[in-house]
Design a protein around this motif. Structure first.
Motif, short mmCIF file in Angstrom:
data_model
loop_
_atom_site.label_atom_id
_atom_site.label_comp_id
_atom_site.label_asym_id
_atom_site.label_seq_id
_atom_site.Cartn_x
_atom_site.Cartn_y
_atom_site.Cartn_z
N ASP A 41 104.68 -81.05 -62.86
CA ASP A 41 104.25 -79.85 -63.18
C ASP A 41 103.66 -78.54 -63.42
O ASP A 41 104.21 -78.73 -64.84
N CYS A 42 102.19 -78.35 -63.79
CA CYS A 42 101.61 -77.44 -65.39
C CYS A 42 101.40 -76.18 -64.86
O CYS A 42 100.50 -76.08 -63.95
N CYS A 43 102.11 -75.25 -65.33
CA CYS A 43 101.42 -73.69 -64.97
C CYS A 43 100.29 -73.73 -66.37
O CYS A 43 100.31 -73.50 -67.62
N ASP A 57 95.95 -72.57 -61.27
CA ASP A 57 97.81 -71.88 -62.06
C ASP A 57 97.70 -72.45 -62.04
O ASP A 57 98.99 -72.89 -63.48
N MET A 58 97.77 -73.60 -60.93
CA MET A 58 98.55 -74.98 -61.49
C MET A 58 98.31 -76.38 -60.70
O MET A 58 97.50 -75.92 -60.19
N GLN A 87 102.28 -74.82 -69.51
CA GLN A 87 103.28 -75.33 -69.83
C GLN A 87 104.55 -75.62 -68.23
O GLN A 87 103.59 -75.46 -66.99
N HIS A 88 105.33 -76.28 -68.72
CA HIS A 88 106.25 -76.75 -67.54
C HIS A 88 107.21 -75.86 -67.13
O HIS A 88 107.59 -74.74 -67.78
N PRO A 89 106.78 -75.32 -65.02
CA PRO A 89 106.98 -74.15 -64.76
C PRO A 89 109.06 -73.85 -64.95
O PRO A 89 109.09 -72.85 -65.47
N LYS A 92 109.30 -75.24 -69.38
CA LYS A 92 108.99 -74.51 -70.49
C LYS A 92 108.46 -75.28 -71.74
O LYS A 92 108.43 -74.82 -72.92
#
Length: 139
Positions: A41-43, A57-58, A87-89, A92
């Motif tokens: 996942d990435c934010c 957003d994700m 960034q990775h939620p 980071k």
């Protein structure tokens, strides 16, 4: 001034390891399938090009690497015009960067080509081609 900055993959003795072996990889002795593999996942930062490309957003994207952007340099990069926009939620990890003053400078840690298809191109490829066409019209 980071003269000599490099990746520790190319220069293990660099004084400024902007790209470094991931912490989880430093103790790996078996190099087979020990790298960071698979979806993560990435934010995404609202207002960024990448956020606009995905309209989300994700996201979840596929990875295959041992090295990463060294977050110790994040503030210096941001102070000089490059933004961290993904960034990775949890971990980071820096997953995406952009230079807003450039027509399309989007850099990612993951592999968008893994999810792109001829009749369903990846959003980043669509965004890149769109930026090229826009730039060509303005030339």
């Amino acid at each position: 001034n980071y003269t000599g900055a490099n990746s520790t993959e190319m220069d293990p003795q660099t004084a400024y390891p902007v790209v470094d072996l991931m912490e989880s990889q430093k103790s790996a002795t078996m190099m087979g399938a020990s790298m960071r593999l698979g979806a993560a996942d990435c934010c995404l930062k609202k207002g960024s090009r990448i956020h606009s490309a995905y309209s989300s957003d994700m996201i979840s994207e596929r990875h295959r690497h041992r090295y990463e952007f060294n977050s110790e340099y994040a503030q210096a990069f941001e102070n000089n015009g490059m933004q961290i926009v993904g960034q990775h939620p949890v971990l980071k990890l820096v997953e995406a960067v952009e230079i807003p003053s450039h027509p399309w400078f989007v850099g990612v840690q993951f592999h968008p080509e893994f999810k792109s298809r001829p009749h369903n191109p990846h959003p980043l490829f669509v965004g890149f081609v769109g930026a090229c066409l826009k730039d060509a019209k303005n030339a």
